[in-house]
Every structure is written in structure tokens, then in C-alpha cells.
Design a protein around this motif. Sequence first.
Motif, PDB file in Angstrom:
ATOM      1  N   ASP A 174       0.847  -1.194   0.000  1.00 24.35           N
ATOM      2  CA  ASP A 174       0.000   0.000   0.000  1.00 24.35           C
ATOM      3  C   ASP A 174       0.884   1.246   0.000  1.00 24.35           C
ATOM      4  OD1 ASP A 174       0.104   1.210   2.948  1.00 24.35           O
ATOM      5  OD2 ASP A 174       0.097  -0.986   3.099  1.00 24.35           O
ATOM      6  N   ARG A 175       0.286   2.378  -0.336  1.00 25.49           N
ATOM      7  CA  ARG A 175       1.060   3.616  -0.446  1.00 25.49           C
ATOM      8  C   ARG A 175       1.700   4.038   0.863  1.00 25.49           C
ATOM      9  NH1 ARG A 175      -1.676   7.797  -4.676  1.00 25.49           N
ATOM     10  NH2 ARG A 175      -1.278   6.507  -6.496  1.00 25.49           N
ATOM     11  N   GLY A 176       0.985   3.880   1.965  1.00 26.44           N
ATOM     12  CA  GLY A 176       1.558   4.265   3.254  1.00 26.44           C
ATOM     13  C   GLY A 176       2.855   3.525   3.526  1.00 26.44           C
ATOM     14  N   ALA A 194       9.111   5.659  -7.813  1.00 24.75           N
ATOM     15  CA  ALA A 194       8.483   4.787  -6.818  1.00 24.75           C
ATOM     16  C   ALA A 194       6.986   4.605  -7.055  1.00 24.75           C
ATOM     17  CB  ALA A 194       8.722   5.338  -5.411  1.00 24.75           C
ATOM     18  N   PHE A 195       6.312   5.683  -7.437  1.00 24.87           N
ATOM     19  CA  PHE A 195       4.849   5.634  -7.524  1.00 24.87           C
ATOM     20  C   PHE A 195       4.314   5.648  -8.946  1.00 24.87           C
ATOM     21  CE2 PHE A 195       5.771   7.329  -3.327  1.00 24.87           C
ATOM     22  CZ  PHE A 195       4.948   6.547  -2.535  1.00 24.87           C
ATOM     23  N   TYR A 237       5.632   4.775   1.185  1.00 25.72           N
ATOM     24  CA  TYR A 237       6.258   6.007   1.689  1.00 25.72           C
ATOM     25  C   TYR A 237       7.225   5.692   2.827  1.00 25.72           C
ATOM     26  CZ  TYR A 237       3.270   9.194  -0.990  1.00 25.72           C
ATOM     27  OH  TYR A 237       2.650   9.897  -2.004  1.00 25.72           O
ATOM     28  N   ASP A 238       6.851   4.771   3.704  1.00 27.56           N
ATOM     29  CA  ASP A 238       7.729   4.396   4.821  1.00 27.56           C
ATOM     30  C   ASP A 238       9.047   3.808   4.326  1.00 27.56           C
ATOM     31  OD1 ASP A 238       5.862   5.253   6.675  1.00 27.56           O
ATOM     32  OD2 ASP A 238       5.083   3.236   7.081  1.00 27.56           O
ATOM     33  N   VAL A 239       8.984   3.016   3.275  1.00 23.10           N
ATOM     34  CA  VAL A 239      10.185   2.401   2.715  1.00 23.10           C
ATOM     35  C   VAL A 239      11.006   3.440   1.943  1.00 23.10           C
ATOM     36  CG1 VAL A 239      10.997   0.710   1.014  1.00 23.10           C
ATOM     37  CG2 VAL A 239       9.178   0.087   2.606  1.00 23.10           C
ATOM     38  N   LEU A 240      10.337   4.337   1.254  1.00 19.02           N
ATOM     39  CA  LEU A 240      11.008   5.338   0.429  1.00 19.02           C
ATOM     40  C   LEU A 240      11.668   6.440   1.262  1.00 19.02           C
ATOM     41  CD1 LEU A 240      11.519   6.152  -2.521  1.00 19.02           C
ATOM     42  CD2 LEU A 240       9.375   7.456  -2.434  1.00 19.02           C
ATOM     43  N   PHE A 241      11.048   6.808   2.380  1.00 16.37           N
ATOM     44  CA  PHE A 241      11.528   7.942   3.177  1.00 16.37           C
ATOM     45  C   PHE A 241      13.012   7.851   3.537  1.00 16.37           C
ATOM     46  CE2 PHE A 241      12.414  10.087   7.168  1.00 16.37           C
ATOM     47  CZ  PHE A 241      12.057  11.388   6.852  1.00 16.37           C
TER      48      PHE A 241
END
Length: 161
Positions: free
Chosen positions: A12-14, A48-49, A17-21
Motif C-alpha cells: 500500500d502507499r503508506g 516509486a509511484f 512512503y515508509d520504505v522510500l523515506f
Amino acid sequence: MAEELLIPTDTDRGTLYDVLFPQIQSLVETESDLTANLANVAAALKEAFGFFWVGFYIVKEGQLVLGPFQGPIACTRIPFHKGVCGASYSRRETIIVPDVEQFPGHIACSSASKSEIVLPVFHRNGTVAMVLDVDSDRLDDFSEADAVGLQRIIKLIERKL
């Protein structure tokens, strides 16, 4: 960090974002050049998206001027009172637009853009330095998860201003 992102699929997107941050954090924390950091953030988000368009509009000359971005060519200058970017700048808040055709005064830089999220980026003195503009070619493509994830990334840029 190597100039390569590790992007999980089927998440999921959340979580994405956690992995990408931390990967974006690693890219920008040791780089002092703002243009380089904005370019890498735009590229990382696009990769990423798979967003249609990702970029920054920087406050210059009494308007928003196109900065580093990923995607098709874009509007070069946006008045502070026009479109979603101008509204985000003027209101000093994140704006999520599920259908850009329904947003009064939307600027159609590309007819392929269907939904949008724009976030202001602040100087330490509290003035708006720029906005992060993310467009999708799908309707209703952005949610609170995007607002939260992108805001975390914006904070990395704000620390550099």
C-alpha cells in the motif's frame, strides 16, 4: 547511497512512503545543493509511484516558477492566485483534488492530468519557499496517506532551506 531505489511491489502507499523515506533522506542529507535535492526527490517519487508528473514550483519574481520535475513539459510560471499550486501557496496548506476538472481555476498544463496533490514548502521564517506538485492521470488517486507521506519528505527539504 547508490543512486538506485529499492522499491517493493504489492504494497500500500503508506508502506511505500515508509520504505522510500529513508532512501530519500539518505539522498538529501549530505547534499547541500537545493536543485540537486529537488531533482532527486522528484525523480524518486516518480520512480516509486509512477505518478504522471512530479515537480516543484519555486517562489521567484512574485510568482511560482517551474523548478526540477519529472514528467512531460509543464507550465513555466503560475501566478500566486491561479490553479491548485497558487491555491496551496496562498492558503499555505496541502490541497488534494480528486478531479482537476472540478477545481475552480484549474490550470490545464496537460489534459492527461486527472487528479492532483500540492503541498507548500516553508522557509524557516514561515514564508512559502515553493510548492510540491504531484499529478496523476487517474481520477481520485490521492489520499491522506499521500499527504502524510509527502509531508514527511517535504520536511527533509525544509531543513535544507
